[in-house]
Design an enzyme around this catalytic site. Structure first.
Site, PDB file in Angstrom:
ATOM      1  N   ALA A  60      52.304 -75.400 152.358  1.00 14.71           N
ATOM      2  CA  ALA A  60      52.394 -76.299 151.200  1.00 14.71           C
ATOM      3  C   ALA A  60      53.684 -76.084 150.409  1.00 14.71           C
ATOM      4  CB  ALA A  60      51.177 -76.103 150.307  1.00 14.71           C
ATOM      5  N   HIS A  61      53.841 -76.894 149.367  1.00  9.90           N
ATOM      6  CA  HIS A  61      55.078 -76.887 148.578  1.00  9.90           C
ATOM      7  C   HIS A  61      55.303 -75.552 147.870  1.00  9.90           C
ATOM      8  CE1 HIS A  61      52.834 -77.413 144.764  1.00  9.90           C
ATOM      9  NE2 HIS A  61      52.051 -78.191 145.480  1.00  9.90           N
ATOM     10  N   ASN A  62      56.565 -75.133 147.838  1.00 12.07           N
ATOM     11  CA  ASN A  62      57.017 -73.940 147.131  1.00 12.07           C
ATOM     12  C   ASN A  62      56.460 -72.629 147.693  1.00 12.07           C
ATOM     13  OD1 ASN A  62      57.118 -76.206 144.757  1.00 12.07           O
ATOM     14  ND2 ASN A  62      58.782 -74.703 144.570  1.00 12.07           N
TER      15      ASN A  62
END
Length: 346
Positions: A239-241
């Site tokens: 997922a993001h980051n």
């Protein structure tokens, strides 16, 4: 090409036991061995096959001791698994590589194509893309605006790399991967969910390999980072980051939620779930199908959901199997206690 047992032993710095002049021209699994092929034995579970295999040569660890006669010629090496990896890499390097640009390719005028390259049919390379030397871009790959790709990178069919992402040197991305799709960011409102723009990117450092159909989301802000030497299996969701530390390996169907950090040299089994906004230390091993809801320090081995120490989980499994018998014993003890109470009352 054919190689003798002695030639292979010399390359691997091993020792021949048997006919040094016997030759092979292919490889095979030890349980499916055929004449003129080379197999290897690294897992003790397969030891019984060495006495029946039809392979001409078998690589074994140098501490292997035969319990009965073996027809195959043995090559004893320090580590049979690493040795077969060296041989397979040698074979792969000898395989002719595609080169040049095929028909029906779109390459923006701003892109400088390196001298050594392969770009397959129906690939799309957007404006501002930087291509390193010796890139292999297979058919139907999409590379978005301003993507940077290092040297010796291979993108297999159907890979999609969104705008502004960075791919380091010596990376391999297998078919169907999506690098840099939007992170799962939505803000709840009175009328539904408002999308939060994902304006960051994904950075793969050098020597990363990504399995087929794995997805790595771009950061909301900043970068989703896959550090040097990371190996990801097929069908993984990052997922993001998220940040994954150097030389970590992760098996198929694992999911890592947003903004979590994973340390160096971790090993995750298949279908592991990592909650968002937590930190996993370095040298952490997590067994298959485990769930990690909270942060974990360095040097842990975990299993289960919620994940606990691996030895504790093994004991829990044993206790769970004993529950039906324990339930019967408790009921029997209750009966005996009631009888004792009645006798005391009388």
């Amino acid at each position: 090409m054919e190689f003798s047992a002695q030639q292979i032993a010399d390359f691997l710095q091993g020792k021949v036991e048997g006919n040094p002049n016997i030759t092979v021209n292919n490889v095979s699994k030890i349980e499916e061995g055929a004449p003129s092929t080379l197999s290897f034995l690294a897992n003790p579970k397969y030891t019984h096959y060495i006495y029946t295999t039809k392979s001409s040569i078998v690589l074994v660890n140098d501490d292997f001791i035969a319990e009965r006669p073996i027809n195959a010629t043995l090559i004893k090496v320090k580590d049979a698994y690493k040795s077969i990896a060296m041989l397979l890499n040698l074979v792969a390097q000898a395989t002719p590589k595609r080169s040049g640009t095929e028909q029906n390719v779109y390459i923006d005028n701003s892109v400088e194509v390196p001298a050594e390259h392969y770009i397959g049919a129906f690939a799309y390379i957007s404006k501002g893309v930087k291509l390193g030397n010796n890139v292999s871009i297979y058919p139907q790959v999409y590379i978005g605006d301003n993507v940077k790709i290092g040297n010796n990178v291979t993108l297999y069919p159907g890979v999609k790399i969104y705008h502004n992402c960075v791919i380091g040197n010596n990376c391999t991305i297998h078919a169907g991967c999506v690098i840099g799709g939007d992170g799962f960011g939505f803000a709840p409102t009175e009328t539904g969910y408002q999308k939060i723009a994902q304006i960051g990117n994904v950075v793969l450092e050098d020597n990363v390999e990504i399995g087929s159909n794995t997805t790595i989301d771009r950061a909301t802000m900043g970068s989703t980072i896959i550090r040097q030497g990371v190996k990801l299996d097929n069908l993984i969701q990052i997922a993001h980051n998220v940040e994954i530390g150097k030389d970590t390996v992760i098996a198929a169907q694992t999911g890592i939620a947003g903004s979590s950090k994973v340390g160096e040299r971790c090993m995750f089994g298949g279908q592991v779930g990592i909650a968002g906004h937590i930190n996993i230390g370095s040298h952490v091993n997590i067994g298959a199908q485990s769930g990690i809801p909270n942060s974990v320090g360095d040097n842990h081995s975990l299993m289960g959901y919620p994940a606990v120490n691996g030895k504790d989980f093994a004991r829990q499994v044993v206790y769970l199997k004993q529950l039906p018998d324990l339930n019967k014993e408790v009921k029997e003890l209750k009966k005996q206690i009631e009888l004792l109470k009645n006798n005391i009352t009388k």
